[in-house]
Design a protein around this motif. Structure first.
Motif, PDB file in Angstrom:
ATOM      1  N   ARG A 155       0.827  -1.205   0.000  1.00 50.10           N
ATOM      2  CA  ARG A 155       0.000   0.000   0.000  1.00 50.10           C
ATOM      3  C   ARG A 155       0.864   1.259   0.000  1.00 50.10           C
ATOM      4  O   ARG A 155       0.586   2.229  -0.672  1.00 50.10           O
ATOM      5  N   ASP A 156       1.926   1.235   0.807  1.00 46.00           N
ATOM      6  CA  ASP A 156       2.899   2.317   0.844  1.00 46.00           C
ATOM      7  C   ASP A 156       4.178   1.756   1.454  1.00 46.00           C
ATOM      8  O   ASP A 156       4.330   0.533   1.531  1.00 46.00           O
ATOM      9  N   GLU A 157       5.062   2.616   1.901  1.00 48.39           N
ATOM     10  CA  GLU A 157       6.348   2.136   2.406  1.00 48.39           C
ATOM     11  C   GLU A 157       6.246   1.340   3.698  1.00 48.39           C
ATOM     12  O   GLU A 157       7.140   0.562   4.020  1.00 48.39           O
ATOM     13  N   THR A 158       5.170   1.527   4.440  1.00 52.72           N
ATOM     14  CA  THR A 158       5.067   0.867   5.750  1.00 52.72           C
ATOM     15  C   THR A 158       3.792   0.043   5.934  1.00 52.72           C
ATOM     16  O   THR A 158       3.513  -0.389   7.050  1.00 52.72           O
ATOM     17  N   SER A 159       3.033  -0.186   4.890  1.00 55.21           N
ATOM     18  CA  SER A 159       1.830  -1.004   5.037  1.00 55.21           C
ATOM     19  C   SER A 159       1.622  -1.881   3.812  1.00 55.21           C
ATOM     20  O   SER A 159       1.974  -1.502   2.698  1.00 55.21           O
ATOM     21  N   LYS A 200       4.821  -2.016   8.968  1.00 55.14           N
ATOM     22  CA  LYS A 200       6.239  -2.046   9.300  1.00 55.14           C
ATOM     23  C   LYS A 200       6.510  -1.122  10.477  1.00 55.14           C
ATOM     24  O   LYS A 200       6.208   0.072  10.423  1.00 55.14           O
ATOM     25  N   ASN A 201       7.061  -1.680  11.556  1.00 57.96           N
ATOM     26  CA  ASN A 201       7.295  -0.849  12.740  1.00 57.96           C
ATOM     27  C   ASN A 201       8.667  -0.165  12.675  1.00 57.96           C
ATOM     28  O   ASN A 201       9.407  -0.300  11.698  1.00 57.96           O
ATOM     29  N   GLN A 207       4.769  -6.340  11.084  1.00 59.64           N
ATOM     30  CA  GLN A 207       3.850  -6.955  12.046  1.00 59.64           C
ATOM     31  C   GLN A 207       2.452  -7.087  11.448  1.00 59.64           C
ATOM     32  O   GLN A 207       1.954  -6.174  10.790  1.00 59.64           O
ATOM     33  N   THR A 208       1.829  -8.218  11.703  1.00 56.93           N
ATOM     34  CA  THR A 208       0.436  -8.390  11.299  1.00 56.93           C
ATOM     35  C   THR A 208      -0.432  -7.601  12.268  1.00 56.93           C
ATOM     36  O   THR A 208      -0.370  -7.802  13.480  1.00 56.93           O
TER      37      THR A 208
END
Length: 223
Positions: A155-159, A200-201, A207-208
């Motif tokens: 979706r983006d850099e962190t999801s 993404k943390n 992480q789910t």
């Protein structure tokens, strides 16, 4: 001597409230407890909930927890390499997430460190609830589970969104005291479709955060 509860499970105080027929292997699915084809506690809305504090403390630890499974349990993940390093990282952390759930159930991760490391939000609540149900039933998991048709959409850099299927036809629950395996016949419900969101943390772990399952999904049935 009283058996020690995993600290993460104790901290969230999530336990089962209904008797279960435990036929699935680590699916986070409590459809026997509720007349539903979706995971208990899975977020079906658009907004992820805040992560419980045990997850935050687990993910701040240096390095990734080593996830080990008992010798009588085998998980197979198909399609681990896509050619895209970001998608491959999502797939790898999802695989560790699924392994972490079974490690917590089986007792090879007695403190459930990996469970909190690879889960957050509603997905963490669902995973802890599922582990608690096995604990209450004094059961573990055995056999083989195959994960396939794993598709990642960034979706983006962190999801990211990840959908996949599980073949649980050879995965069963086992009584911890007697060692008796509760083998069940193979039906359409032996196949489960998962729809998950991963975030993404700060430590770079995917992480789910949200997870929905559909047991008996036509998309996952063998051809």
């Amino acid at each position: 001597m009283k058996r020690r509860r995993p600290t993460l499970i104790a901290a969230l105080t999530l336990t089962a409230t209904a008797a279960l027929t435990l036929s699935a292997c680590g699916s986070d699915d409590d459809s026997a407890a509720k007349d539903s084809d979706k995971i208990a506690g899975a977020d079906t809305g658009d907004k992820p909930s805040a992560s419980p504090s045990p997850s935050s403390s687990a993910t701040s630890a240096a390095g990734r927890p080593k996830v080990e499974l008992p010798a009588d349990l085998k998980l197979t993940f198909e399609g681990t390499k896509t050619g895209d390093p970001v998608k491959d990282a999502v797939l790898a952390d999802n695989a560790e997430r699924m392994r972490a759930v079974d490690a917590a159930i089986a007792g090879t991760d007695p403190d459930a460190k990996a469970l909190g490391f690879y889960n957050t939000g509603k997905a963490l609540e669902a995973a802890v609830s599922w582990v608690g149900q096995f604990e209450k039933a004094n059961a573990t998991v055995t056999g083989q589970v195959r994960y396939f048709d794993r598709e990642v959409e960034l979706r983006d850099e962190t999801s990211a969104v990840l959908t996949f299927c599980a073949d649980e036809s050879k995965g069963f629950s086992k009584d911890k005291k007697t060692g008796k395996v509760a083998k069940t016949p193979v039906t359409k419900n032996s196949y489960v479709q998962y729809n998950t969101r991963l975030d993404k943390n700060a430590e770079g772990v995917w992480q789910t955060s949200q997870i929905i399952s559909t047991r008996g999904s036509a998309k996952c049935q063998p051809q």
